[in-house]
Design an enzyme around this catalytic site. Structure first.
Site, PDB file in Angstrom:
ATOM      1  N   SER A 177      41.201  31.296  34.316  1.00 25.93           N
ATOM      2  CA  SER A 177      40.021  31.520  33.486  1.00 25.93           C
ATOM      3  C   SER A 177      39.521  30.210  32.902  1.00 25.93           C
ATOM      4  O   SER A 177      40.273  29.468  32.262  1.00 25.93           O
ATOM      5  CB  SER A 177      40.384  32.493  32.362  1.00 25.93           C
ATOM      6  N   ASP A 324      30.668  36.167  37.814  1.00 26.62           N
ATOM      7  CA  ASP A 324      29.670  36.978  37.110  1.00 26.62           C
ATOM      8  C   ASP A 324      28.615  37.563  38.060  1.00 26.62           C
ATOM      9  O   ASP A 324      27.728  38.289  37.623  1.00 26.62           O
ATOM     10  CB  ASP A 324      28.971  36.131  36.029  1.00 26.62           C
ATOM     11  N   ARG A 398      24.443  42.072  32.449  1.00 26.90           N
ATOM     12  CA  ARG A 398      24.342  41.758  33.886  1.00 26.90           C
ATOM     13  C   ARG A 398      24.117  43.025  34.725  1.00 26.90           C
ATOM     14  O   ARG A 398      23.505  42.970  35.788  1.00 26.90           O
ATOM     15  CB  ARG A 398      25.576  40.983  34.349  1.00 26.90           C
TER      16      ARG A 398
HETATM   17  C1  S3P Z   1      32.841  31.668  31.409  1.00 18.93           C
HETATM   18  C2  S3P Z   1      33.844  31.906  32.286  1.00 18.93           C
HETATM   19  C3  S3P Z   1      34.009  33.160  33.010  1.00 18.93           C
HETATM   20  C4  S3P Z   1      32.722  33.987  33.005  1.00 18.93           C
HETATM   21  C5  S3P Z   1      32.071  34.050  31.664  1.00 18.93           C
HETATM   22  C6  S3P Z   1      31.786  32.657  31.130  1.00 18.93           C
HETATM   23  C7  S3P Z   1      32.804  30.372  30.724  1.00 18.93           C
HETATM   24  O1  S3P Z   1      35.042  33.872  32.390  1.00 18.93           O
HETATM   25  O2  S3P Z   1      32.980  35.304  33.449  1.00 18.93           O
HETATM   26  O3  S3P Z   1      30.858  34.772  31.747  1.00 18.93           O
HETATM   27  O4  S3P Z   1      31.769  30.022  30.118  1.00 18.93           O
HETATM   28  O5  S3P Z   1      33.812  29.655  30.782  1.00 18.93           O
HETATM   29  P1  S3P Z   1      36.572  33.601  32.807  1.00 18.93           P
HETATM   30  O6  S3P Z   1      36.680  32.205  33.281  1.00 18.93           O
HETATM   31  O7  S3P Z   1      37.364  33.821  31.559  1.00 18.93           O
HETATM   32  O8  S3P Z   1      36.827  34.603  33.892  1.00 18.93           O
END
Ligand code: S3P
Length: 438
Positions: A177, A324, A398
């Site tokens: 993540s 996303d 979304r």
């Molecule tokens: C994000 C990372 C993603 C994404 C979120 C924004 C970010 O989440 O789904 O909309 O800004 O780092 P994860 O990396 O926790 O999956």
């Protein structure tokens, strides 16, 4: 009253209205708002030091406002309004009240890292959707860093006490993540300690790029990051156009016959453009024009024309770079000849809503078959047909916008509420109206 409505995304249903979407080609030129992910990071790095930093093209949505208001509560100053602001930071302090992260997982997770490193005590909360999302992965890593974190079941509300004494500086990322990775980098930055992280799987690297742009000694290769010091410059940050926002128009133009659009100034960071790669492999006609840079990020204009698509297999590496955009890939797959398999979708269950369930609702609204397994989806493409059916959005921005995209190619569809669109793209409906031929 207004504050109450803003604070709880779900109570906004009082203002929400259902909305219908029509089919029709997309033609002309459009722009999208500044990138949401980069906007959060720009504000946070602005709060790191006392000298002002200019941020332009800030994302206008509610999620970014949650970060901005939380940083003000932590002692940062923000001058200006709208998409151009100046941020002045420095030593952060304990906020007077709870930090309200509203609907924004990025706000909660990254500010947990900031407070952990800045040795600040704070209570974090959010709306009903955010209260259901997992905070334990980030909390576990920040506990190892030295923070004290208490929550009843690994979700918000949560109480954090930052640490004056960093315990761990070397981390193995336990979830792929970008939010957790960024929380650790920010904890290191705000405590002025070097941090190294291994185990990344090419998750988005906006924090790393912005730190490098501002002069911090940082190295990364997609699996490993090493931050050895603080930013040295306060150069203005021009936020690139949001690739995720552009994706709605990329997909709509691809599936709606007769479409030909140009989307200007879109961020094309390769850790974000999984949708582009997958659609090109499916046969989409997308040209990447006039590549340039904005604050250390690649930016381009994208020309997209309608094309016939074929089904493909999308593996977990592409899925992570399109995390996303999986609902949009499902929409494209509905129009493709043959089957599309998408693997690596488990994470989608814990986004703003359960997006695997949302994909099932979208497909069923247009009569397309989808098979759901533990970590994958199979969509059998065909002739999707929208007959005015209502798709429940579960307050997920979304999913609301993906329904509009599906309708552009399949025929009329409606959503129960359009209030969530404000989270990332308040001008979405207007922008769509500007390019869609009824
Ligand atoms: C994000 C990372 C993603 C994404 C979120 C924004 C970010 O989440 O789904 O909309 O800004 O780092 P994860 O990396 O926790 O999956």
């Amino acid at each position: 009253m207004i504050g109450g409505l803003r604070r709880n995304g779900h109570s906004m249903s009082a203002l929400a209205s259902s909305r219908s979407f029509v089919p029709g080609a997309l033609r002309g030129t459009l722009t999208v708002p500044g990138d949401k992910s980069i906007s959060h990071r720009a504000l946070i790095l602005g709060a790191y030091a006392p000298e002002p930093i200019e941020i332009r093209n800030l994302n206008p949505g509610r999620d970014v406002r949650a970060t901005l208001e939380a940083l003000i509560a932590l002692g940062a100053r923000v001058e200006g309004a709208g998409s151009s602001v100046r941020v002045l930071g420095g030593r952060l302090r304990e906020p007077m009240g709870t930090l309200d992260c509203m609907n924004s997982g990025s706000t909660a997770r990254m500010l947990l890292g900031v407070c952990a490193g800045a040795d600040v005590r704070a209570r974090f909360d959010g709306d009903e959707s955010l209260r259901r999302r997992p905070m334990e992965p980030v909390a576990a890593q920040l506990r190892a860093f030295g923070a004290k974190i208490e929550s009843t079941d690994g979700t918000l509300p949560l109480q954090l006490e930052g640490t004056p004494q960093v315990q761990t500086r070397r981390f193995i990322l336990i979830t792929p993540s970008a939010q957790v990775k960024s929380a650790l980098l920010l904890a290191g930055l705000f405590s002025n300690e070097p941090i190294s992280i291994v185990g990344d799987k090419f998750s988005r690297d906006h924090t790393e790029r912005l730190l490098r742009y501002l002069g911090a000694p940082i190295e990364w290769d997609g699996t490993r990051v090493e931050l050895r010091g603080a930013p040295t410059r306060r150069d203005a940050i021009d936020v690139a156009g949001d690739f995720s926002a552009a994706s709605f128009f990329i997909t709509a133009a691809t599936i709606a016959p007769g479409s030909d659009v140009v989307i200007r100034g879109v961020g094309v960071n390769p850790t974000r453009t999984g949708l582009l790669d997958a659609l090109l492999q499916m046969g989409a006609q997308i040209e990447v024009l006039d590549e340039r840079e904005a604050a250390g990020e690649p930016v381009a204009d994208l020309r997209v024309r309608h094309a016939a698509l074929r089904g493909i297999t999308i593996g977990p590496d592409v899925a992570l770079r399109a995390i996303d955009e999986i609902p949009l890939l499902a929409v494209a797959a509905a129009f493709a000849h043959g089957e599309t398999k998408i693997t690596g979708v488990r994470e989608l269950r814990t986004k703003e809503s359960d997006r695997v369930a949302a994909i099932e609702r979208l497909m069923s609204a247009v009569g397309i078959d989808v098979e759901v397994a533990a970590n994958g989806l199979v969509i059998r493409g065909g002739t999707p047909h929208g007959a005015g059916g209502m798709v429940e959005t579960h307050h997920d921005h979304r999913i609301a916008m993906a329904t509009a995209v599906l309708a552009a190619g399949a025929g009329p569809l409606a959503i129960d509420s359009d209030a969530s669109i404000d989270v990332s793209f308040p001008a979405f409906l207007e922008t769509l109206r500007g390019v869609q031929q009824a």
